[in-house]
Design a protein around this motif. Sequence first.
Motif, short mmCIF file in Angstrom:
data_model
loop_
_atom_site.label_atom_id
_atom_site.label_comp_id
_atom_site.label_asym_id
_atom_site.label_seq_id
_atom_site.Cartn_x
_atom_site.Cartn_y
_atom_site.Cartn_z
N UNK A 85 -24.79 36.79 93.44
CA UNK A 85 -25.62 37.99 93.37
C UNK A 85 -26.89 37.59 92.64
N UNK A 86 -28.03 37.68 93.34
CA UNK A 86 -29.29 37.21 92.78
C UNK A 86 -29.10 35.75 92.35
N UNK A 87 -28.58 34.98 93.26
CA UNK A 87 -28.08 33.63 92.98
C UNK A 87 -29.15 32.68 92.46
N UNK A 88 -30.40 32.90 92.85
CA UNK A 88 -31.44 31.99 92.39
C UNK A 88 -31.56 31.99 90.87
N UNK A 89 -31.31 33.12 90.24
CA UNK A 89 -31.35 33.18 88.76
C UNK A 89 -30.27 32.27 88.17
N UNK A 90 -29.09 32.29 88.77
CA UNK A 90 -28.02 31.42 88.28
C UNK A 90 -28.38 29.95 88.50
N UNK A 91 -28.89 29.62 89.69
CA UNK A 91 -29.27 28.24 89.97
C UNK A 91 -30.37 27.77 89.02
N UNK A 92 -31.34 28.65 88.76
CA UNK A 92 -32.43 28.29 87.84
C UNK A 92 -31.92 27.99 86.44
N UNK A 93 -31.06 28.84 85.92
CA UNK A 93 -30.56 28.63 84.56
C UNK A 93 -29.65 27.40 84.49
N UNK A 94 -29.01 27.07 85.60
CA UNK A 94 -28.21 25.85 85.66
C UNK A 94 -29.09 24.61 85.83
N UNK A 95 -30.30 24.81 86.34
CA UNK A 95 -31.21 23.69 86.58
C UNK A 95 -30.86 22.92 87.83
N UNK A 96 -30.30 23.61 88.83
CA UNK A 96 -29.90 22.94 90.07
C UNK A 96 -30.42 23.72 91.28
N UNK A 97 -30.35 23.06 92.42
CA UNK A 97 -30.58 23.74 93.69
C UNK A 97 -29.33 23.49 94.52
N UNK A 98 -29.15 24.29 95.55
CA UNK A 98 -27.99 24.10 96.44
C UNK A 98 -28.45 24.47 97.84
N UNK A 99 -28.13 23.62 98.82
CA UNK A 99 -28.68 23.84 100.16
C UNK A 99 -28.03 24.98 100.96
N UNK A 100 -26.87 25.43 100.55
CA UNK A 100 -26.16 26.40 101.38
C UNK A 100 -25.67 27.56 100.52
N UNK A 101 -26.50 28.61 100.44
CA UNK A 101 -26.16 29.76 99.60
C UNK A 101 -26.18 31.05 100.42
N UNK A 102 -25.42 32.02 99.94
CA UNK A 102 -25.45 33.38 100.46
C UNK A 102 -25.68 34.28 99.25
N UNK A 103 -26.63 35.19 99.37
CA UNK A 103 -26.98 36.06 98.26
C UNK A 103 -26.75 37.50 98.67
N UNK A 104 -25.73 38.13 98.08
CA UNK A 104 -25.45 39.51 98.47
C UNK A 104 -26.51 40.47 97.94
N UNK A 105 -27.29 40.07 96.94
CA UNK A 105 -28.35 40.94 96.40
C UNK A 105 -29.47 41.15 97.42
N UNK A 106 -29.72 40.15 98.25
CA UNK A 106 -30.84 40.22 99.19
C UNK A 106 -30.40 40.39 100.64
N UNK A 107 -29.12 40.58 100.85
CA UNK A 107 -28.59 40.79 102.20
C UNK A 107 -29.13 42.13 102.73
#
Length: 154
Positions: A85-107
């Motif tokens: 949910x709003x997954x980019x915030x989690x990825x940013x705080x982790x300091x990573x990127x991931x090529x295959x994500x699904x974000x229910x916040x922006x669905x």
Amino acid sequence: MPRYYAIDCEMVQNNMNQGMLARVSLVDEDLRIVMDEYVKPTHPISDYRTWISGIQPGYERDAKPKSEVVNRLRNIIHGHVLVGFDIQKDLDVLGISHPNVRDIATYGPFLKNGQKQSLKTLAYQELGINIQNGSHDSVEDARAVMKIYKKHRF
């Protein structure tokens, strides 16, 4: 065949008034906890934001270094789908990127007048469950994300 994992992170506020990773939770499609780790602060904490994060002072004693937690997470999710949910915030705080994500916040179907709804609202609307009554729990939130995702599979 890729597996699906749902992630949620909790943050505290550091002495530079920025969000700082404090907890990472990952569940699988069967809602089993794959990872639930507290992360050592990398800067002094100015606010635990317990009322939101659920993080209590003293969590640091049993926390692991961020690099160790992030490396373990990367190994688990490599080649798989990460749901959040709003997954980019989690990825940013982790300091990573991931090529295959699904974000229910922006669905698209979950947007209301083009705006994101809260996870609490979506969990109630989609699942009929109440979450985040008081502080958040990253395992509970990750499980709600996975349940919502599995219902719609986008």
